[in-house]
Enzyme design. Structure first.
Site, PDB file in Angstrom:
ATOM      1  N   LYS A  21       0.450 -14.966 -10.099  1.00 16.23           N
ATOM      2  CA  LYS A  21      -0.138 -15.706  -9.163  1.00 16.23           C
ATOM      3  C   LYS A  21      -1.718 -15.706  -9.316  1.00 16.23           C
ATOM      4  O   LYS A  21      -2.458 -16.642  -9.136  1.00 16.23           O
ATOM      5  CB  LYS A  21      -0.030 -15.116  -7.700  1.00 16.23           C
ATOM      6  N   ASP A  29       1.058 -20.228   1.397  1.00 12.58           N
ATOM      7  CA  ASP A  29       1.592 -18.976   2.455  1.00 12.58           C
ATOM      8  C   ASP A  29       0.595 -19.405   3.753  1.00 12.58           C
ATOM      9  O   ASP A  29       1.016 -18.936   4.774  1.00 12.58           O
ATOM     10  CB  ASP A  29       1.385 -17.724   1.888  1.00 12.58           C
TER      11      ASP A  29
HETATM   12  P1  NAP Z   1       1.158  -6.059  -0.661  1.00 12.76           P
HETATM   13  O1  NAP Z   1       0.139  -6.841  -1.503  1.00 12.76           O
HETATM   14  O2  NAP Z   1       1.924  -5.102  -1.933  1.00 12.76           O
HETATM   15  O3  NAP Z   1       1.034  -5.303   0.615  1.00 12.76           O
HETATM   16  C1  NAP Z   1       1.700  -4.166   0.816  1.00 12.76           C
HETATM   17  C2  NAP Z   1       1.125  -3.864   2.359  1.00 12.76           C
HETATM   18  O4  NAP Z   1       1.918  -2.997   3.057  1.00 12.76           O
HETATM   19  C3  NAP Z   1      -0.122  -3.157   2.210  1.00 12.76           C
HETATM   20  O5  NAP Z   1      -1.024  -3.151   3.291  1.00 12.76           O
HETATM   21  C4  NAP Z   1       0.221  -1.708   2.391  1.00 12.76           C
HETATM   22  O6  NAP Z   1      -0.729  -0.683   2.501  1.00 12.76           O
HETATM   23  C5  NAP Z   1       1.332  -1.801   3.379  1.00 12.76           C
HETATM   24  N1  NAP Z   1       2.273  -0.785   3.088  1.00 12.76           N
HETATM   25  C6  NAP Z   1       3.214  -0.518   2.248  1.00 12.76           C
HETATM   26  N2  NAP Z   1       3.778   0.509   2.594  1.00 12.76           N
HETATM   27  C7  NAP Z   1       3.384   1.116   3.773  1.00 12.76           C
HETATM   28  C8  NAP Z   1       3.784   2.104   4.320  1.00 12.76           C
HETATM   29  N3  NAP Z   1       4.833   3.168   4.146  1.00 12.76           N
HETATM   30  N4  NAP Z   1       3.022   2.595   5.486  1.00 12.76           N
HETATM   31  C9  NAP Z   1       2.141   1.801   5.813  1.00 12.76           C
HETATM   32  N5  NAP Z   1       1.582   0.712   5.237  1.00 12.76           N
HETATM   33  C10 NAP Z   1       2.522   0.345   4.321  1.00 12.76           C
HETATM   34  O7  NAP Z   1       2.474  -7.000  -0.711  1.00 12.76           O
HETATM   35  P2  NAP Z   1       2.302  -8.301   0.130  1.00 12.76           P
HETATM   36  O8  NAP Z   1       2.455  -9.434  -1.064  1.00 12.76           O
HETATM   37  O9  NAP Z   1       0.997  -8.225   1.160  1.00 12.76           O
HETATM   38  O10 NAP Z   1       3.583  -8.745   0.973  1.00 12.76           O
HETATM   39  C11 NAP Z   1       3.916  -7.898   2.094  1.00 12.76           C
HETATM   40  C12 NAP Z   1       5.207  -8.331   2.790  1.00 12.76           C
HETATM   41  O11 NAP Z   1       5.063  -9.655   3.246  1.00 12.76           O
HETATM   42  C13 NAP Z   1       6.415  -8.204   1.986  1.00 12.76           C
HETATM   43  O12 NAP Z   1       7.442  -7.644   2.965  1.00 12.76           O
HETATM   44  C14 NAP Z   1       6.734  -9.614   1.592  1.00 12.76           C
HETATM   45  O13 NAP Z   1       8.107  -9.774   1.222  1.00 12.76           O
HETATM   46  C15 NAP Z   1       6.178 -10.278   2.904  1.00 12.76           C
HETATM   47  N6  NAP Z   1       5.996 -11.663   2.528  1.00 12.76           N
HETATM   48  C16 NAP Z   1       6.632 -12.818   3.232  1.00 12.76           C
HETATM   49  C17 NAP Z   1       6.113 -14.115   3.039  1.00 12.76           C
HETATM   50  C18 NAP Z   1       7.112 -15.080   3.924  1.00 12.76           C
HETATM   51  O14 NAP Z   1       6.926 -16.473   3.573  1.00 12.76           O
HETATM   52  N7  NAP Z   1       7.856 -14.533   4.836  1.00 12.76           N
HETATM   53  C19 NAP Z   1       5.146 -14.589   2.195  1.00 12.76           C
HETATM   54  C20 NAP Z   1       4.490 -13.421   1.639  1.00 12.76           C
HETATM   55  C21 NAP Z   1       4.834 -12.113   1.640  1.00 12.76           C
HETATM   56  P3  NAP Z   1      -1.737  -0.126   1.768  1.00 12.76           P
HETATM   57  O15 NAP Z   1      -2.830  -0.951   1.438  1.00 12.76           O
HETATM   58  O16 NAP Z   1      -2.079   1.512   2.361  1.00 12.76           O
HETATM   59  O17 NAP Z   1      -0.902   0.103   0.394  1.00 12.76           O
END
Ligand code: NAP
Length: 287
Positions: A78, A113
């Site tokens: 991306k 998104d």
């Molecule tokens: P990312 O960039 O890896 O960010 C992950 C986030 O989750 C960070 O804020 C991280 O906190 C937090 N996190 C992970 N494990 C944690 C834990 N054990 N305790 C507390 N916080 C935790 O991922 P992303 O791309 O933003 O995606 C996040 C979620 O959104 C995923 O489940 C993805 O599938 C979903 N999503 C869905 C859509 C949709 O269309 N529905 C679109 C995009 C994403 P830290 O900063 O502290 O690591």
């Protein structure tokens, strides 16, 4: 499809788009776009392309020559997609592009998104953006799209709660004073002020830790959005529905974010129907 003879390249007219990723994990995008192609009777296709990061630039340079009118881009491409294209303000603000298309031969990009999040809430909870504070959990890539969407929709106060505080602070630096970085342990005190509560973390996802949020603390008129869509019905979504709150789930956002790409590639604006949702639900529960 493109066939290369010794001196000429012949491109068939059926338009095709693709999802570019590495590895090429199972994606719901082909189900979604092929459903709309069938619905409109368009003789086109949507394929999955496994492209190693080292080959991404060359693949993008040959995208049109290989018969593609555009593409979705997923992990880990991306950021490269953003750098190699002409991004709109949404892609630039999010720092990542997930949709590519050609405008007069120029490769353009956006991040769908942002509108997926907005359109899903418009669909599930009309008026969701009319008043009050938002509380957003998480500060990763999805949170950047959500925060940008909320600012576009006029939210003046977005309390951003993240496990790693510096990442929340960096979103304030990127998006300005509407973003209020808050420490994780302060979340319970914030909930009574959350007219909108959004989970953008992976907490609550299958195989991850549960999300520690007590929905009883939210106001009676609160709207809850969860980006997680595996499981389909997260504990957060279940608890919010049981409390009678309006809810926008992650599958709804996934479906709505696909609309713009299809429109850009195939020239028709599709709608998210209950039938399409059921198709994707069946795939989600069987994989
Ligand atoms: P990312 O960039 O890896 O960010 C992950 C986030 O989750 C960070 O804020 C991280 O906190 C937090 N996190 C992970 N494990 C944690 C834990 N054990 N305790 C507390 N916080 C935790 O991922 P992303 O791309 O933003 O995606 C996040 C979620 O959104 C995923 O489940 C993805 O599938 C979903 N999503 C869905 C859509 C949709 O269309 N529905 C679109 C995009 C994403 P830290 O900063 O502290 O690591």
């Amino acid at each position: 499809m493109t066939m290369t003879a010794s001196t000429t390249t012949i491109t068939t007219t059926a338009p095709a788009a693709c999802l570019i990723g590495w590895p090429a994990t199972h994606s719901r995008s082909p189900i979604i776009h092929r459903y709309w192609l069938r619905e409109f009777g368009i003789n086109g296709d949507y394929r999955t392309e496994a492209v190693h990061p080292d080959d991404f630039a060359a693949f993008i340079a040959a995208l049109s020559a290989n018969g593609y009118v555009g593409a979705n881009v997923t992990i880990p491409h991306k950021e490269q997609a953003l750098a190699l294209s002409n991004p709109d303000s949404r892609a630039r603000a999010v720092g990542a592009a997930n949709t590519l298309w050609f405008d007069n031969g120029v490769l353009c990009s956006t991040n769908t998104d942002v509108e997926g999040f907005i359109d899903n809430l418009d669909d599930c909870a009309p008026g969701w953006d009319s008043a009050g504070d938002a509380v957003v959990l998480g500060a990763g890539g999805a949170a950047r799209a959500v925060v940008y969407a909320l600012i576009e929709c006029g939210f003046r106060r977005i309390h951003l709660v993240n496990r790693t505080p510096m990442r929340a602070v960096s979103l304030r630096e990127a998006f300005g004073k509407a973003v209020n970085p808050v420490e994780w342990h302060e979340l319970p005190e914030l909930l009574p002020r959350a007219n909108l509560f959004v989970n953008t973390t992976s907490l609550g996802m299958k195989g991850q830790e549960p999300l520690p949020v007590d929905v009883a603390r939210l106001p009676d008129q609160a709207v809850v959005a969860d980006l997680v869509y595996v499981p389909l019905e997260t504990e957060l979504v279940q608890a919010a529905r049981a409390r009678g709150l309006r809810v926008a789930d992650g599958l709804g956002m996934l479906l709505h974010q696909a609309v713009r790409g299809f429109e850009l590639w195939f020239g028709r604006r599709p709608t998210v129907t209950a039938e399409l949702r059921r198709l994707v639900e069946v795939d989600l529960v069987s994989h």
